[in-house]
Write a protein that holds these residues in place. Structure first.
Motif, PDB file in Angstrom:
ATOM      1  N   MET A 116      60.252  31.871  -1.835  1.00 38.95           N
ATOM      2  CA  MET A 116      61.566  32.312  -1.395  1.00 38.95           C
ATOM      3  C   MET A 116      62.142  31.508  -0.243  1.00 38.95           C
ATOM      4  N   PHE A 117      61.329  30.672   0.417  1.00 39.81           N
ATOM      5  CA  PHE A 117      61.831  30.055   1.638  1.00 39.81           C
ATOM      6  C   PHE A 117      61.533  28.573   1.685  1.00 39.81           C
ATOM      7  N   GLU A 118      62.282  27.900   2.564  1.00 40.43           N
ATOM      8  CA  GLU A 118      62.031  26.511   2.896  1.00 40.43           C
ATOM      9  C   GLU A 118      61.939  26.409   4.411  1.00 40.43           C
ATOM     10  N   LEU A 119      60.931  25.712   4.893  1.00 39.01           N
ATOM     11  CA  LEU A 119      60.694  25.626   6.325  1.00 39.01           C
ATOM     12  C   LEU A 119      61.614  24.600   6.974  1.00 39.01           C
ATOM     13  N   ALA A 120      62.173  24.970   8.115  1.00 39.31           N
ATOM     14  CA  ALA A 120      62.992  24.049   8.900  1.00 39.31           C
ATOM     15  C   ALA A 120      63.122  24.609  10.305  1.00 39.31           C
ATOM     16  N   LYS A 121      63.072  23.720  11.300  1.00 37.44           N
ATOM     17  CA  LYS A 121      63.176  24.168  12.686  1.00 37.44           C
ATOM     18  C   LYS A 121      64.178  23.347  13.489  1.00 37.44           C
ATOM     19  N   VAL A 160      66.218  29.682   4.619  1.00 35.66           N
ATOM     20  CA  VAL A 160      65.756  28.723   5.616  1.00 35.66           C
ATOM     21  C   VAL A 160      65.028  29.520   6.692  1.00 35.66           C
ATOM     22  N   TRP A 161      63.787  29.125   6.987  1.00 39.12           N
ATOM     23  CA  TRP A 161      62.912  29.968   7.803  1.00 39.12           C
ATOM     24  C   TRP A 161      61.959  29.067   8.584  1.00 39.12           C
ATOM     25  N   VAL A 162      61.221  29.640   9.486  1.00 37.11           N
ATOM     26  CA  VAL A 162      60.116  28.948  10.150  1.00 37.11           C
ATOM     27  C   VAL A 162      58.811  29.558   9.644  1.00 37.11           C
ATOM     28  N   GLU A 163      57.706  28.900   9.966  1.00 39.49           N
ATOM     29  CA  GLU A 163      56.399  29.398   9.534  1.00 39.49           C
ATOM     30  C   GLU A 163      56.046  30.654  10.321  1.00 39.49           C
TER      31      GLU A 163
END
Length: 401
Positions: free
Chosen positions: A150-155, A137-140
């Motif tokens: 490898m990641f999915e965007l979430a804030k 879980v990451w941000v842009e």
């Protein structure tokens, strides 16, 4: 029933080797018995004479889908999924043969690692017990764009909880969040960049804990470490710039540190990687390594629970060589050998939430065993040259018999 006899058997709690025999039934340890207790007719005897027998090691930070020979992370944008799955199977096999009987994978690639876990469970491939996070879980960020599978965007809190739910639906065992930048980030992104607030991570942690799963946070910069600790997450991955104040709080809360000493040395020790890597990466690692070593030394001094993690799959951190981390914790961070071994066994099992099944040689636990020719309390490098590996009662490597 199988009886392992004549080996020196490691007691993690006592931090010493004992003259005991181990009785195995199926995939479990039945009992530990005195050496002078005669074998019975129903016992198949396996002579471990001259070997130092320990629980299978547990690596709490790997990336089985990543290729450690890649020095520049931007190259991952061109990866082929079929090749990744093949490489992941090979990485899992090498990891188990290297004595790592369980792993916590802290970020896979398009859920290909979950397919490999299914192959292992079906017996069509060999590998360690795999505890998976699914996608990060990451941000842009520029760093995120280097790892597109490898990641999915979430804030926002709502997005974070939804992203976590999707990972659990895919079969994840825990949630991994990128809370800060990386030493390996592109030049415009720094390890001390903080991507989430305490409130945002607290919402995610509450959601995950309500589902009965833990939250692991990549956190290298000090402000980011404070953020994830205050949010109540379960582990801080890397702990690169931790100071005494935050380490004391981690100790009081029982927040785990997962050091990944190997990744801090890999670029500096590998001439090929030094040639591939941008100069700013090398400069970062040269700056970071002594500070990171001190952080881990102080974490142990303050009583922070430590679980071994290697970051295997990161540049220069090769699958199957994970046991080098035990020696790194001793040589680089100054941990006593028995503390480093505990971090790779029982305390790692505690972080996984499976200390009832893994992490020590006790009745009722899985028959996950390794054996070395020399005493690793004298030199942890003995764990890098194993002569025996067993997972769940099945021998996968045997150079003794």
């Amino acid at each position: 029933m199988t009886r392992l006899t004549n080996g020196k058997v490691y007691d993690v709690a006592k931090a010493s080797f004992e003259d005991l025999d181990i009785l195995l039934r199926g995939d479990r340890i039945e009992a530990l018995v005195p050496r002078d207790q005669a074998a019975t007719a129903d016992q198949d005897v396996l002579d471990m004479r001259g070997a130092f027998v320990l629980p299978g090691l547990i690596d709490c930070h790997v990336h089985l889908t990543l290729d450690p020979s890649v020095g520049d992370p931007s190259a991952y944008k061109q990866r082929d999924n079929q090749r990744i799955r093949q490489d992941t199977s090979a990485a899992a096999r090498a990891t188990l043969l290297g004595g790592i009987t369980s792993v916590r994978d802290c970020g896979g690639w398009e859920y290909l690692e979950m397919a490999v876990r299914e192959e292992i469970a079906a017996g069509t491939a060999i590998g360690p017990r795999m505890f998976l996070s699914g996608k990060l879980v990451w941000v842009e960020t520029p760093g995120a764009r280097d790892y597109p599978g490898m990641f999915e965007l979430a804030k926002t809190p709502e997005e974070l909880c939804a992203a976590a739910a999707r990972q659990l639906d895919k079969g994840a065992d825990f949630i991994k969040v990128m809370a800060t930048g990386m030493v390996l980030s592109p030049e415009g992104e720094q390890p001390d960049d903080v991507f989430y607030t305490v409130a945002e991570l607290s919402a995610l942690t509450a959601f995950a804990h309500a589902k009965g799963v833990k939250v692991a946070c990549h956190a290298e910069g000090l402000n980011g470490i404070w953020t994830v600790v205050e949010a109540g997450t379960d582990s801080v991955e890397h702990v690169t710039f931790a100071d005494d104040d935050v380490l004391k709080v981690m100790a009081s809360k029982g927040t785990f540190a997962v050091p990944t000493c190997m990744v801090m040395s890999a670029y500096l020790d590998d001439p090929k990687l030094r040639q591939q890597a941008p100069r700013y990466i090398i400069e970062r690692f040269e700056d970071v390594k002594p500070r990171h070593s001190r952080a881990i030394h102080q974490a142990h001094a303050h009583g922070v629970p430590i679980a071994m993690g290697t970051d295997a799959g990161a540049p220069g951190v090769y699958h199957g060589k994970n046991a080098q981390e035990v020696g790194r914790m001793v040589r680089d961070a100054g941990l006593p050998p028995q503390a480093a071994i505990r971090a790779a066994t029982l305390d790692a099992a505690r972080l996984l939430g499976h200390e009832d099944k893994l992490g020590s040689l006790e009745a009722g636990k899985y028959a996950d065993l390794i054996a070395a020719r020399e005493n690793p309390l004298d030199d942890p490098a003995a764990l890098e040259d194993l002569c025996f590996v067993m997972k769940g009662g099945d021998i996968v490597r045997d150079e003794l018999h």
